[in-house]
Design an enzyme around this catalytic site. Structure first.
Site, PDB file in Angstrom:
ATOM      1  N   GLY A 173     -25.142   3.144   3.438  1.00  0.00           N
ATOM      2  CA  GLY A 173     -24.124   3.926   2.557  1.00  0.00           C
ATOM      3  C   GLY A 173     -24.500   3.452   0.985  1.00  0.00           C
ATOM      4  N   VAL A 174     -25.003   4.468   0.266  1.00  0.00           N
ATOM      5  CA  VAL A 174     -25.276   4.066  -0.852  1.00  0.00           C
ATOM      6  C   VAL A 174     -24.515   4.700  -1.995  1.00  0.00           C
ATOM      7  CG1 VAL A 174     -27.628   2.868  -0.537  1.00  0.00           C
ATOM      8  CG2 VAL A 174     -27.390   5.307  -0.861  1.00  0.00           C
ATOM      9  N   GLY A 175     -23.048   4.716  -1.829  1.00  0.00           N
ATOM     10  CA  GLY A 175     -22.239   5.434  -2.567  1.00  0.00           C
ATOM     11  C   GLY A 175     -21.972   4.754  -3.953  1.00  0.00           C
ATOM     12  N   LYS A 190       1.025  -1.119  -0.149  1.00  0.00           N
ATOM     13  CA  LYS A 190      -0.117   0.041  -0.070  1.00  0.00           C
ATOM     14  C   LYS A 190       0.782   1.174   0.074  1.00  0.00           C
ATOM     15  CE  LYS A 190      -4.596   1.120   0.677  1.00  0.00           C
ATOM     16  NZ  LYS A 190      -5.774   0.255   0.320  1.00  0.00           N
ATOM     17  N   GLY A 198     -22.351   0.669  -2.675  1.00  0.00           N
ATOM     18  CA  GLY A 198     -23.790   0.552  -2.025  1.00  0.00           C
ATOM     19  C   GLY A 198     -24.852   0.585  -3.259  1.00  0.00           C
TER      20      GLY A 198
HETATM   21  P1  NAI Z   1     -18.279   6.171  -1.549  1.00  0.00           P
HETATM   22  O1  NAI Z   1     -17.443   7.291  -1.080  1.00  0.00           O
HETATM   23  O2  NAI Z   1     -18.732   6.015  -3.064  1.00  0.00           O
HETATM   24  O3  NAI Z   1     -19.675   5.825  -0.818  1.00  0.00           O
HETATM   25  C1  NAI Z   1     -19.562   5.675   0.762  1.00  0.00           C
HETATM   26  C2  NAI Z   1     -21.111   6.507   0.864  1.00  0.00           C
HETATM   27  O4  NAI Z   1     -21.133   6.229   2.319  1.00  0.00           O
HETATM   28  C3  NAI Z   1     -21.379   7.696   0.603  1.00  0.00           C
HETATM   29  O5  NAI Z   1     -22.675   7.877  -0.259  1.00  0.00           O
HETATM   30  C4  NAI Z   1     -21.425   8.547   1.775  1.00  0.00           C
HETATM   31  O6  NAI Z   1     -22.254   9.618   1.837  1.00  0.00           O
HETATM   32  C5  NAI Z   1     -22.051   7.464   2.651  1.00  0.00           C
HETATM   33  N1  NAI Z   1     -21.971   7.601   4.215  1.00  0.00           N
HETATM   34  C6  NAI Z   1     -20.694   8.343   4.821  1.00  0.00           C
HETATM   35  N2  NAI Z   1     -20.945   8.058   6.121  1.00  0.00           N
HETATM   36  C7  NAI Z   1     -21.904   7.373   6.271  1.00  0.00           C
HETATM   37  C8  NAI Z   1     -22.759   6.964   7.551  1.00  0.00           C
HETATM   38  N3  NAI Z   1     -22.217   7.059   8.726  1.00  0.00           N
HETATM   39  N4  NAI Z   1     -24.140   6.145   7.399  1.00  0.00           N
HETATM   40  C9  NAI Z   1     -24.468   6.187   6.289  1.00  0.00           C
HETATM   41  N5  NAI Z   1     -23.834   6.629   5.078  1.00  0.00           N
HETATM   42  C10 NAI Z   1     -22.604   7.161   5.085  1.00  0.00           C
HETATM   43  O7  NAI Z   1     -17.335   4.915  -1.310  1.00  0.00           O
HETATM   44  P2  NAI Z   1     -17.418   3.325  -1.804  1.00  0.00           P
HETATM   45  O8  NAI Z   1     -16.501   3.292  -2.899  1.00  0.00           O
HETATM   46  O9  NAI Z   1     -18.887   3.138  -2.073  1.00  0.00           O
HETATM   47  O10 NAI Z   1     -16.898   2.497  -0.910  1.00  0.00           O
HETATM   48  C11 NAI Z   1     -17.823   2.131   0.403  1.00  0.00           C
HETATM   49  C12 NAI Z   1     -16.791   1.367   1.378  1.00  0.00           C
HETATM   50  O11 NAI Z   1     -16.571   0.067   0.714  1.00  0.00           O
HETATM   51  C13 NAI Z   1     -15.694   2.001   1.781  1.00  0.00           C
HETATM   52  O12 NAI Z   1     -15.230   1.814   3.103  1.00  0.00           O
HETATM   53  C14 NAI Z   1     -14.553   1.479   0.912  1.00  0.00           C
HETATM   54  O13 NAI Z   1     -13.441   1.592   1.625  1.00  0.00           O
HETATM   55  C15 NAI Z   1     -14.917  -0.054   0.771  1.00  0.00           C
HETATM   56  N6  NAI Z   1     -14.291  -0.580  -0.454  1.00  0.00           N
HETATM   57  C16 NAI Z   1     -14.735  -0.121  -1.717  1.00  0.00           C
HETATM   58  C17 NAI Z   1     -14.188  -0.586  -2.687  1.00  0.00           C
HETATM   59  C18 NAI Z   1     -14.601  -0.108  -4.119  1.00  0.00           C
HETATM   60  O14 NAI Z   1     -14.128  -0.981  -5.061  1.00  0.00           O
HETATM   61  N7  NAI Z   1     -14.953   1.048  -4.198  1.00  0.00           N
HETATM   62  C19 NAI Z   1     -13.546  -1.989  -2.726  1.00  0.00           C
HETATM   63  C20 NAI Z   1     -13.222  -2.300  -1.342  1.00  0.00           C
HETATM   64  C21 NAI Z   1     -13.790  -1.526  -0.256  1.00  0.00           C
END
Ligand code: NAI
Length: 369
Positions: A181-183, A81, A186
């Protein structure tokens, strides 16, 4: 700062490289935990750490986590990393990223980078102008694009494995599943669960993310993050920030399974025991969220989506194996996962598997211009 002491505490990294580029002000640390299974793959986190010690501790923890994740994902890749110490909003420039790329290149393939918090596919396209050891690039630059596609798919496989263990079949139809978390991940998971016929609850701190989902999947039930965590449901899927599962939350949970994408879900290692005491089945985060690294790792061979998808489908079997090992060894699934990962790395070390499997330290990712 005593670097060897710090690495020792994190159980013996092979190599830790401090990178400073005077013209751009780049300060980065690249940590290679293990190359026993192959080149160390892991993303670059760009973050304004309060202190250098924090940056070092983070990169040491994260690189060890990547070694475990890659080992259990069945990849012939070690774990590494990198962190860039700075605020990506104010200090990220092309010159700085290119300087970083030259440091990655200087390791001759012992470390292969990718995106992480604070870096994106466009950044990797820039880093790849200086180095052949870059994944997570955009499709137009030969990359796998947004890794959340197979991350969500892999989490779905983890849920199916947990359902099989808990209820005797992999069906998610009719199950109530809460996605916190529907980023990027999600929202894709919600779509997949909707196709499976699950009843979906969602929460997000960002109102726009909720609006996007409500338009895409009008049947979802919207809740506040706190209410969702404690709602009666079959599966709780933390897909936001880490450390969502605290000691205080465990007694209030009303789910049978926890399986989500977020990294480092357990706020403290003891939470794994507390969940087991309550017979809540926890699917270890780094096992079920490995679809993303499987996706970007495929770039090393020239990205083929279907090949990566098939490999990510293996998360079903791996998760089942971990639940079975946990049950027979009377340990938590987290402990079972760590033991299996450590065993695979140890076997590779003993047999020098990396060499016999044809790992070439000079493997190159197709370079872009
Ligand atoms: P993202 O930043 O696109 O989505 C995260 C979402 O969570 C956002 O919509 C944010 O507003 C929301 N959020 C933040 N705090 C919150 C809370 N307390 N309660 C509810 N919602 C909340 O991130 P992404 O890429 O979707 O990743 C999500 C998780 O998965 C992270 O922990 C990331 O490290 C992990 N991850 C992601 C991967 C990927 O390919 N994107 C791969 C492996 C792990």
């Amino acid at each position: 700062m005593r670097v060897f002491a710090a690495t020792g505490k994190h159980e013996g990294h092979e190599q830790v490289v401090f990178c400073y580029d005077k013209p751009t002000g780049l300060r980065a640390i690249i940590a290679i935990y293990s190359t026993a299974l192959g080149p160390a793959l892991g993303g670059t986190r760009f973050h304004p750490y309060a202190t250098e010690a924090q940056a070092l501790h983070d990169v040491l923890d994260l690189s060890r986590g990547m070694a475990y994740k890659n080992a259990l994902a069945g990849l012939n890749l070690g774990g590494g990393k990198a962190v860039i110490w700075g605020d990506p909003a104010t200090t990220k420039t092309e010159q700085l990223l290119r300087a970083y790329g030259r440091f990655v290149e200087s390791l001759s393939g012992r470390y292969i980078t990718a995106c992480d918090v604070g870096t994106c596919v466009e950044d990797m396209d820039i880093v790849a102008r200086e180095s052949s050891y870059v994944t997570g690039r955009s499709p137009s630059h030969g990359g796998a694009g947004d890794s959340s596609v197979l991350t969500a798919f892999g989490v779905l496989q983890g849920m199916r494995a947990a359902a099989t263990h808990q209820w005797g079949n992999a069906q998610l139809s009719g199950r109530t599943i809460g996605v916190a978390g529907v980023g990027k991940v999600g929202k894709r998971l919600v779509k997949l669960l909707s196709e499976e016929g699950a009843k979906i609850l969602i929460a997000d701190t960002n109102p726009q993310a909720i609006i996007n989902i409500a338009q895409q999947e009008p049947s979802v039930t919207i809740m506040s993050p706190d209410a969702l965590a404690e709602a009666p449901m079959d599966i709780y899927a933390p897909c936001a920030m880490g450390r969502a599962l605290t000691k205080e939350l465990v007694p209030r949970l009303q789910c049978a399974v926890i399986c989500g994408a977020a990294n480092n879900q357990l706020a403290h290692p003891v939470v794994a025991e507390l969940l087991a005491d309550r017979a809540i089945l926890y699917a270890p985060d780094y096992v079920v969220n490995a679809g993303g690294v499987i996706q970007v790792a495929d770039e090393i061979y020239g990205f083929v989506f279907e090949r990566a998808r098939q490999r990510a489908a293996g998360i079903f079997e791996t998760t089942q194996k971990i639940f079975a090992a946990a049950a027979s060894g009377r340990v938590t699934p987290s402990a079972a996962a760590d033991q299996l990962a450590e065993a695979r790395i140890a076997t590779a070390e003993q047999l020098n598997l990396a060499a016999s499997a044809g790992w070439d330290a000079h493997v190159t990712v197709h370079r872009t211009v």
